[in-house]
Design an enzyme around this catalytic site. Structure first.
Site, PDB file in Angstrom:
ATOM      1  N   ASP A  75      38.758  79.781  12.794  1.00 56.69           N
ATOM      2  CA  ASP A  75      38.198  80.166  11.492  1.00 56.69           C
ATOM      3  C   ASP A  75      36.724  80.535  11.653  1.00 56.69           C
ATOM      4  O   ASP A  75      35.983  79.828  12.360  1.00 56.69           O
ATOM      5  CB  ASP A  75      38.283  78.986  10.506  1.00 56.69           C
ATOM      6  CG  ASP A  75      39.722  78.750  10.030  1.00 56.69           C
ATOM      7  OD1 ASP A  75      40.596  79.590  10.365  1.00 56.69           O
ATOM      8  OD2 ASP A  75      39.967  77.744   9.354  1.00 56.69           O
ATOM      9  N   GLU A 104      37.582  69.276  10.953  1.00 56.66           N
ATOM     10  CA  GLU A 104      38.058  70.617  11.269  1.00 56.66           C
ATOM     11  C   GLU A 104      37.010  71.363  12.071  1.00 56.66           C
ATOM     12  O   GLU A 104      37.309  72.211  12.891  1.00 56.66           O
ATOM     13  CB  GLU A 104      38.360  71.405   9.993  1.00 56.66           C
ATOM     14  CG  GLU A 104      38.808  72.833  10.283  1.00 56.66           C
ATOM     15  CD  GLU A 104      38.919  73.695   9.034  1.00 56.66           C
ATOM     16  OE1 GLU A 104      37.990  73.681   8.211  1.00 56.66           O
ATOM     17  OE2 GLU A 104      39.954  74.359   8.895  1.00 56.66           O
ATOM     18  N   LEU A 128      34.791  71.535   4.170  1.00 58.39           N
ATOM     19  CA  LEU A 128      34.705  72.497   3.069  1.00 58.39           C
ATOM     20  C   LEU A 128      35.861  73.486   3.167  1.00 58.39           C
ATOM     21  O   LEU A 128      35.737  74.586   3.694  1.00 58.39           O
ATOM     22  CB  LEU A 128      33.350  73.225   3.093  1.00 58.39           C
ATOM     23  CG  LEU A 128      32.886  73.752   1.740  1.00 58.39           C
ATOM     24  CD1 LEU A 128      32.734  72.622   0.717  1.00 58.39           C
ATOM     25  CD2 LEU A 128      31.556  74.492   1.867  1.00 58.39           C
ATOM     26  N   GLU A 284      44.520  68.598   6.176  1.00 64.75           N
ATOM     27  CA  GLU A 284      44.845  69.361   4.964  1.00 64.75           C
ATOM     28  C   GLU A 284      46.205  68.905   4.429  1.00 64.75           C
ATOM     29  O   GLU A 284      46.300  68.332   3.346  1.00 64.75           O
ATOM     30  CB  GLU A 284      44.841  70.868   5.261  1.00 64.75           C
ATOM     31  CG  GLU A 284      43.445  71.421   5.517  1.00 64.75           C
ATOM     32  CD  GLU A 284      43.417  72.890   5.981  1.00 64.75           C
ATOM     33  OE1 GLU A 284      44.433  73.389   6.492  1.00 64.75           O
ATOM     34  OE2 GLU A 284      42.354  73.523   5.819  1.00 64.75           O
TER      35      GLU A 284
HETATM   36  P1  P6P Z   1      45.336  83.046   3.221  1.00 65.03           P
HETATM   37  C1  P6P Z   1      41.361  78.657   3.292  1.00 65.03           C
HETATM   38  O1  P6P Z   1      40.906  79.483   4.343  1.00 65.03           O
HETATM   39  C2  P6P Z   1      42.696  78.070   3.707  1.00 65.03           C
HETATM   40  O2  P6P Z   1      42.549  77.308   4.868  1.00 65.03           O
HETATM   41  C3  P6P Z   1      43.277  77.256   2.566  1.00 65.03           C
HETATM   42  O3  P6P Z   1      42.303  76.638   1.790  1.00 65.03           O
HETATM   43  C4  P6P Z   1      44.066  78.285   1.777  1.00 65.03           C
HETATM   44  O4  P6P Z   1      45.159  77.722   1.079  1.00 65.03           O
HETATM   45  C5  P6P Z   1      44.547  79.253   2.873  1.00 65.03           C
HETATM   46  O5  P6P Z   1      43.629  79.136   3.965  1.00 65.03           O
HETATM   47  C6  P6P Z   1      44.547  80.679   2.384  1.00 65.03           C
HETATM   48  O6  P6P Z   1      45.068  81.475   3.454  1.00 65.03           O
HETATM   49  O7  P6P Z   1      46.026  83.486   4.486  1.00 65.03           O
HETATM   50  O8  P6P Z   1      46.246  83.156   2.009  1.00 65.03           O
HETATM   51  O9  P6P Z   1      43.982  83.679   2.986  1.00 65.03           O
END
Ligand code: P6P
Length: 339
Positions: A75, A104, A128, A284
């Site tokens: 990420d 994370e 976050l 998560e």
């Molecule tokens: P996508 C945010 O980056 C996250 O980890 C979660 O909070 C959220 O549900 C998901 O990824 C969103 O992922 O692929 O739909 O953008």
């Protein structure tokens, strides 16, 4: 004459009950509680207040945008990801009963003190979640999971925390949205608190919250429809034909919070990009699964109960199917033999 120190607290809508008071009252109610939780939870809520302040001032202070670096899960790190991580480490670091911190944002768990030195708990957290939404003021949140490590003989960091979610002793999140909300469970139901900025305390607003048993709302990123296993496509086609609404914020804490309060189902199925699912099990899916189950909902990875997954790595991913029992069942009815 009833001893005022042992009388069962009477929670009424008129009481002003802070999170700390509520946890202390709970600890009196459950034998064997040693005050450990209130000590750890006070650090987490202190961090939540400090992070809320940073998030609220994000457009003013230079804390928006990315650092141009990636965390171990790939990420892109936002400035506030790292700032929030540091705040939580600083708040938890001096809690003498915390032995392990795992984030994370960290490649491996951090051992603060051994069990012999009093480190009886591990706190695992996403500092976050949803931070890519920060620049547009969408709700983001801190997710945390607390495990006991005192009974484990190993001192290897990963061994101390790779426990199934059923062994979590507490879990919760702090949502930085239109209000700052703390949702918390210590295994005896779910309690919702809202930060009263005027007194600087999280106050109890919904004790023993329960998720509505049904609601025609599904929450999924339909852009990946063609990637989803057939069963999820069959479910979505059924939902479209049966008057369901789609609600997707793209921030797990915000989507789960809405699902808890309004009902419905939140899903992140396997995709080509993430064949195991995108969301992380330890910090998560597991904490959210404990909260939703404690509120009377269901929390699955395909057909397996999330809390029963035996973790093999701190950052492992899982698919997620979480929400009102009747709504999760509607999805399961369409998964059939897919998984
Ligand atoms: P996508 C945010 O980056 C996250 O980890 C979660 O909070 C959220 O549900 C998901 O990824 C969103 O992922 O692929 O739909 O953008």
């Amino acid at each position: 004459m009833t001893d005022p120190h042992t009388a069962k607290p009477r929670l009424t809508k008129d009481n002003l009950t802070s999170l700390q008071t509520h946890i202390l009252a709970e600890e009196q109610e459950y034998p064997g509680a040693t005050g450990d939780f209130s000590w750890i939870l006070s650090a987490i809520t202190l961090a939540g207040k400090a992070i809320a302040n940073k998030v609220r001032r994000a457009g003013i202070e230079d804390v928006l945008g990315s650092l141009g670096t990636q965390n171990i899960t790939g990420d892109t790190q936002q400035k506030l990801d790292v700032i929030s991580n540091e705040i939580i480490m600083r708040c938890l670091g001096d809690r003498a009963n915390v032995g392990v911190l795992a984030s994370e944002e960290g490649d491996t768990p951090v051992i603060l003190r051994s069990s012999a030195e009093g480190g009886h708990y591990a706190v695992i957290f996403d500092p976050l979640d949803g931070s890519s939404n920060l620049d547009v003021s969408v709700g983001v949140g801190t997710i945390f999971s607390i495990l006991r490590t005192a009974d484990l003989k190993s001192e290897a960091p990963e061994d101390l925390i790779l426990q199934p979610g059923t062994l979590q002793v507490a879990a919760g999140y702090v949502l930085y949205g239109s209000s700052v909300v703390c949702m918390l469970t210590t295994g005896h139901g779910v309690d919702m608190f809202v930060l009263d900025q005027s007194i600087g305390a999280f106050v109890l607003v919904k004790p023993k919250l329960t998720i509505p048993s049904t609601k025609k709302i599904y929450s999924i990123n339909e852009a990946y429809y063609d990637d989803f296993p057939d069963g999820y496509q069959r479910y979505l086609n059924w939902a479209h034909a049966n008057g369901y609404s789609g609600r997707y914020i793209g921030s797990m804490v915000a989507d789960i919070h809405r699902t808890l309060l309004m009902g419905g189902v939140f899903m992140y199925p396997p995709t080509k990009a993430h064949p195991q699912g995108k969301l992380r099990l330890m910090y998560e899916a597991n904490p959210m699964a404990m909260i939703v189950e404690q509120a009377g909902g269901k929390a699955l990875a395909e057909k397996q109960r999330i809390l029963e997954i035996q973790p093999t790595g701190l950052h492992q991913r899982t698919s997620v199917l979480i929400g009102s029992p009747a709504e999760v069942d509607h999805v399961l009815e369409h998964l059939g033999s897919d998984s």
